[in-house]
Structure formats: C-alpha cells, structure tokens
Scaffold this active site. Structure first.
Site: not given
Length: 294
Positions: A96-98, A122
C-alpha cells in the site's frame, strides 16, 4: 510467529525467493471471469492454487481492488482470508506504500493488520522514520520501508544528493557547504533513507526495505548499508529488471534476504482458460532462474 520467521520457513519449504504480486487489473482479467460474482478473487484463487509451492510470499497491491470500490475491497479481504486459511505458511504483504503521521498511520495499520490480517506492509518514509512508529508498534509484523523504487522516474528525487546535517545549522555559509561536499559528507537520498532506517529501527527484526531491481548498482550499495536485512525487490518481469544482476547484487551472506517480485509477467501470461497453468509455468521458470544465481 513473526514475519521474519514465517518468511524464512516459506523460503525453505518452497526453495524460493519469489514474491508473486497479486495485482488483478480488472481490464486484463480473462473475459470469462469478468462475469462472475467475485472476478478478482476467483482470478487470485486460481493463481494462488497454481503457485503456492513456488512462492515465498504473496503481495496484493490494494489499488487494483480499491479502484472498484467496496466490491474490490471485499475481494481483497477474501483473497487475504483464502491465503490465511488454505496456505497459512505463506506470508502476505499489502503493498500500500502508506505514509502519514500520528493517528492517520494508526488507522492505516489497523486496516492492514487488524482487518486484512496481513503479515507485512510497505510504507513510505518521507514524513520521517519516527512518523512510522504506529506501524512498528506491531512487533511481529513486517514493515517494508521505501528506499529506491523501480520506476524510471525514481531518479528525480531518490537519487538527488543531500548535504548531510546542513539542516542543523541555518547559518552555514556557502563556503562551509562546499567544504562539506569536498569532505564527502553528501550522499543520495535513497542511501540516507537506508542509513536513517538502520539507525532508528535497525534493531527491529522485521524491518525491511524495498529497492527496485531495475537499479542493480544502487541495490549493491543498499546491501552494504543494511547488512543481512530482507529486501523486497520489485521490477523483475514486465519492468525489465535483470534477474542475474538483481540476485547477485541483493543476496545477503546467507544466500537469501530477498523477496523478488513479479506480477504482470506471471498473472497475465495467458488471457485464456489456461491462465493459471501459464502463470505456474512463468513462476516456475522465474523461481528456478533466481535459484540458479543463488
């Protein structure tokens, strides 16, 4: 069981460093699946059943599900539940690359770890490593921090050089800055991210970094900084990363320490009734190619 232990067990069981990205772009699904009640889940289920003995980890990217609204989110949850119930030995990363601050990160973490029950996530570090504390509070979960991505545009910011510690002295003159540069007190931003992560969270056993396979020279430098840390390495397959160069640059001292991701090249090897069979063939070939260079 911690993410690190679960991953190592899956690596050993399947003799694999292959991460299969579950990115079921709806437009690319076989036509006969699009008419089903849960097309993305049915697609994923077939891919998972066909590759569960070849992968060390699965990695859904929620964008492909969220774009379909509540139906897609439901199918993402169904996918995570299916892996947990049918193949519980294989960890799941939500790609999700939060990255935000405070309670916002806490909310993201609750969604990923409590609702989806994923094993890892992620995240992006550009609010500061300390801003990621809500994720690191989940002691057994894997936290994979963005370092250098695989896309061609990554160089625009990630390879810009940073004068170290200059921000601590706003009165620094130009001459003093130049002196710093002459004394090698500069480094590209992606290296600074890796260094700061090691300093602040290097002792956390489930800390990881993602580093694009399309930049093997940079991958080599990151390996030097992070030691035996596990790396998520996207960019093999459709993005054109070189498998041999990637493996040789990224292996740790134990001849592992990598989750080498491929998504489209496996998922969409065929658009027909045989899509799962062709996916297995692609996954087998890539898993074995990776192992040839270990």
């Amino acid at each position: 069981m911690s993410f690190h232990d679960k991953l190592n067990a899956a690596v050993d069981k399947n003799n694999s460093l292959l991460c299969v990205g579950l990115d079921p772009d709806f437009d690319k699904l076989p036509d006969f699946l699009k008419e089903k009640g849960y097309p993305q889940f049915e697609f994923n289920k077939a891919i998972i059943d066909a590759t569960h003995d070849l992968a060390c980890v699965y990695k859904p990217n929620p964008a492909f599900y969220e774009s379909r609204g509540d139906r897609g989110v439901r199918e993402l949850k169904m996918t995570c539940d299916y892996i947990k119930e049918k193949y519980p030995e294989i960890p799941v990363i939500i790609d999700a690359k939060r990255g935000d601050i405070g309670n916002t990160n806490k909310g993201y973490a609750q969604y990923i770890f409590d609702y989806l029950q994923a094993d890892a996530l992620t995240v992006m570090p550009y609010m500061g490593i300390g801003s990621l504390s809500a994720y690191f509070a989940y002691k057994d979960k894997g936290i994979i921090v963005g370092c250098h991505s695989s896309n061609p545009e990554a160089k625009e910011f990630q390879e810009q050089y940073v004068i170290l510690n200059s921000f601590q002295d706003p009165k620094q003159t130009r001459e003093e800055m130049l002196k710093q540069i002459q004394h090698d007190k500069i480094k590209p931003l992606y290296e600074l991210v890796a260094q700061e992560l090691m300093q602040q969270q290097g002792g956390y056993p489930n800390t990881m970094i993602f580093m694009g396979a399309t930049y093997p020279a940079q991958l080599t430098e990151i390996r030097k900084i992070v030691g035996d840390m596990v790396l998520l390495v996207p960019g093999i397959g459709s993005q054109g990363g070189d498998t041999e160069a990637t493996v040789k640059a990224g292996l740790n001292t134990k001849k592992r320490g990598m989750m080498i991701n491929a998504s489209r090249s496996i998922l969409f090897a065929s658009s027909g009734q045989d899509f799962a069979e062709k996916a297995r063939e692609e996954a087998t070939q890539l898993r074995d190619t990776i192992n040839n260079y270990r």
